[in-house]
Design a protein around this motif. Structure first.
Motif, PDB file in Angstrom:
ATOM      1  N   PHE A  64       0.829  -1.208   0.000  1.00 52.03           N
ATOM      2  CA  PHE A  64       0.000   0.000   0.000  1.00 52.03           C
ATOM      3  C   PHE A  64       0.862   1.255   0.000  1.00 52.03           C
ATOM      4  O   PHE A  64       0.626   2.184  -0.790  1.00 52.03           O
ATOM      5  CB  PHE A  64      -0.927  -0.012   1.214  1.00 52.03           C
ATOM      6  CG  PHE A  64      -1.501   1.334   1.560  1.00 52.03           C
ATOM      7  CD1 PHE A  64      -2.437   1.942   0.747  1.00 52.03           C
ATOM      8  CD2 PHE A  64      -1.079   2.015   2.692  1.00 52.03           C
ATOM      9  CE1 PHE A  64      -2.958   3.189   1.049  1.00 52.03           C
ATOM     10  CE2 PHE A  64      -1.589   3.264   3.006  1.00 52.03           C
ATOM     11  CZ  PHE A  64      -2.533   3.854   2.187  1.00 52.03           C
ATOM     12  N   LEU A  65       1.873   1.315   0.876  1.00 47.63           N
ATOM     13  CA  LEU A  65       2.742   2.493   0.955  1.00 47.63           C
ATOM     14  C   LEU A  65       3.550   2.668  -0.323  1.00 47.63           C
ATOM     15  O   LEU A  65       3.731   3.794  -0.804  1.00 47.63           O
ATOM     16  CB  LEU A  65       3.681   2.360   2.158  1.00 47.63           C
ATOM     17  CG  LEU A  65       3.009   2.417   3.539  1.00 47.63           C
ATOM     18  CD1 LEU A  65       4.029   2.173   4.640  1.00 47.63           C
ATOM     19  CD2 LEU A  65       2.306   3.757   3.755  1.00 47.63           C
ATOM     20  N   ARG A  66       4.012   1.564  -0.910  1.00 48.15           N
ATOM     21  CA  ARG A  66       4.781   1.658  -2.155  1.00 48.15           C
ATOM     22  C   ARG A  66       3.920   2.222  -3.288  1.00 48.15           C
ATOM     23  O   ARG A  66       4.366   3.101  -4.046  1.00 48.15           O
ATOM     24  CB  ARG A  66       5.317   0.278  -2.531  1.00 48.15           C
ATOM     25  CG  ARG A  66       6.275   0.308  -3.724  1.00 48.15           C
ATOM     26  CD  ARG A  66       6.709  -1.084  -4.110  1.00 48.15           C
ATOM     27  NE  ARG A  66       5.591  -1.880  -4.622  1.00 48.15           N
ATOM     28  CZ  ARG A  66       5.733  -3.088  -5.134  1.00 48.15           C
ATOM     29  NH1 ARG A  66       6.926  -3.671  -5.175  1.00 48.15           N
ATOM     30  NH2 ARG A  66       4.683  -3.748  -5.586  1.00 48.15           N
ATOM     31  N   LYS A  67       2.688   1.731  -3.409  1.00 47.00           N
ATOM     32  CA  LYS A  67       1.777   2.247  -4.441  1.00 47.00           C
ATOM     33  C   LYS A  67       1.472   3.719  -4.219  1.00 47.00           C
ATOM     34  O   LYS A  67       1.412   4.509  -5.176  1.00 47.00           O
ATOM     35  CB  LYS A  67       0.483   1.434  -4.429  1.00 47.00           C
ATOM     36  CG  LYS A  67       0.585   0.051  -5.033  1.00 47.00           C
ATOM     37  CD  LYS A  67      -0.672  -0.762  -4.776  1.00 47.00           C
ATOM     38  CE  LYS A  67      -1.895  -0.083  -5.344  1.00 47.00           C
ATOM     39  NZ  LYS A  67      -3.136  -0.883  -5.125  1.00 47.00           N
ATOM     40  N   TYR A  68       1.279   4.108  -2.950  1.00 51.66           N
ATOM     41  CA  TYR A  68       0.919   5.501  -2.642  1.00 51.66           C
ATOM     42  C   TYR A  68       2.042   6.464  -3.054  1.00 51.66           C
ATOM     43  O   TYR A  68       1.805   7.450  -3.759  1.00 51.66           O
ATOM     44  CB  TYR A  68       0.624   5.637  -1.152  1.00 51.66           C
ATOM     45  CG  TYR A  68       0.255   7.045  -0.733  1.00 51.66           C
ATOM     46  CD1 TYR A  68      -1.031   7.536  -0.939  1.00 51.66           C
ATOM     47  CD2 TYR A  68       1.206   7.882  -0.153  1.00 51.66           C
ATOM     48  CE1 TYR A  68      -1.371   8.827  -0.564  1.00 51.66           C
ATOM     49  CE2 TYR A  68       0.868   9.177   0.225  1.00 51.66           C
ATOM     50  CZ  TYR A  68      -0.413   9.650   0.018  1.00 51.66           C
ATOM     51  OH  TYR A  68      -0.737  10.931   0.387  1.00 51.66           O
TER      52      TYR A  68
END
Length: 412
Positions: A110-114
């Motif tokens: 999730f953090l990588r995509k964000y």
């Protein structure tokens, strides 16, 4: 109130049932009309709360002993009945390790995509139309938003959306919107900001990270986002005339029709940013429901009264039952098991007698006292409590279920 391994299992089971019920009943337009979308959102909140707060209420929750299915499952997961987690390989330890690893991987992805989506947006050229920016500021004030709302026009998206947890940004694609279309879309996005829908989506995302293995949680997440869109429509249209409602619906339909074929990249950015977009491709039934609620917000049929009442009763029964009853695994303890425990503790088996229904029972007197009687119960004989044949039992031990394996006889 306590939290146990079995209360966690019970809460997951109960909240999964609630999720399924709410999901299928929410599809009915009459329920959204009669209950209102706010009550539906409250039911979703109860479902989330039921799973994340798995409480067992002491002296209220009735424990149901299962001698068949649950014990077999627990024996497969862990060899120790008293301790769930032991310092050796067990299937329960493996499942917990996989669960924790799944949470870490979910949050990392999730953090990588964000941050990747933020990088894509900041690297692309942006255009700010001063007229539209001023119009957006005016709409934000009308919606009583105290924070500054920024406007960005970019070619990286194909449908308007809002993102930003602390500094809200409204994104518009490079497109020729009329003042009327821009007004309706910007008002919708400002209502998302006012409702703090992006914060809600963030909390739901962490909820999904914790219960990543449960498909019903992701089903709930998808439907919750649809409910947030309907709530935003209701707020954006507050005080609007019938003509304005039709214009708003036309803007929504046109946006869906024009962008459906181009939304693959838009969906990725929206998912990565936890954005709230004005239009997105959905099932035909969902689109019809949303349009119907926009044009006729208070229209419903009284023919749906019976299923709606059934829905209310079912939800109430599931919630109350989930706290009232709790299933625990139970094992039939043999004489050999008891004597083995005595030997393990260093005792002499010659000095011990195993009590069961063949040689003892519990006697409940009229004055509210409990006695453990050291003889087999014979209904044909008169019985009298004496110091030689019985001993008084504390009521707390009865409530804890220590003597559930013996027959209880009430004094006549």
């Amino acid at each position: 109130m306590i939290i146990t391994f079995y209360s966690v299992v019970s809460s997951i089971f109960a909240s999964s049932i609630l999720a399924v019920l709410i999901y299928f009943f929410r599809k009915k337009e009459a329920i959204a009309n009669i209950f209102g979308i706010y009550l539906m959102l409250a039911l979703y909140a109860i479902t989330f709360l039921r799973m994340t707060v798995p409480l067992q209420i002491k002296y209220y929750t009735y424990e149901i002993n299962d001698f068949y299915i649950f014990p077999r499952i627990m024996e497969f997961l862990t060899p120790d009945r008293a301790k769930f987690f032991v310092p050796q390989f067990t299937w329960l330890n493996l499942l917990v390790a996989v669960w924790i690893a799944g949470i870490i991987i979910y949050i990392f992805r999730f953090l990588r995509k964000y941050f990747k989506a933020i990088k894509v947006l900041t690297a692309s050229p942006t255009v700010v139309d001063s007229k539209q920016s001023n119009m957006l500021n005016k709409i934000a004030k009308d919606c009583k938003i105290k924070r500054k709302v920024s406007l960005i026009v970019t070619d990286k998206i194909k449908s308007p959306m809002t993102y930003g947890f602390f500094k809200p940004v409204v994104l518009f694609p490079v497109n020729d919107y009329s003042d009327t279309e821009f007004y309706y879309i910007a008002r919708h996005e400002c209502c998302h900001i006012k409702n703090k829908d992006i914060i809600v989506k963030l909390l739901v995302e962490f909820y999904c990270a914790f219960f990543w293995w449960n498909p019903l949680v992701h089903l709930l997440k998808k439907d919750l986002v649809a409910c947030l869109e309907i709530r935003c429509d209701k707020r954006a249209l507050k005080g609007f005339s019938d003509i304005q409602r039709v214009e708003y619906a036309e803007t929504l339909v046109n946006e869906m029709r024009n962008k459906t074929a181009e939304l693959n990249n838009n969906r990725y950015l929206n998912s990565a940013l936890l954005g709230m977009e004005f239009s997105k491709p959905e099932k035909e039934s969902r689109i019809k429901q949303r349009i119907s609620l926009i044009i006729n917000p208070n229209c419903h049929s009284f023919k749906t009264t019976a299923p709606i009442c059934g829905f209310i009763v079912t939800i109430a029964v599931v919630i109350i039952t989930s706290y009232t009853f709790m299933i625990y695994p139970a094992w039939d303890i043999s004489t050999d098991d008891c004597l083995a425990d005595v030997v393990e503790d260093g005792g002499d088996t010659d000095d011990w007698t195993v009590l069961d229904e063949t040689n003892s029972f519990v006697y409940f007197t009229k004055d509210g006292k409990y006695y453990l009687v050291f003889e087999a119960y014979d209904p044909s004989k008169k019985f009298k409590i004496t110091e030689e044949n019985s001993v008084e039992i504390p009521k707390e031990d009865i409530k804890e279920g220590y003597y559930n394996y013996l027959k209880t006889i009430k004094e006549e």
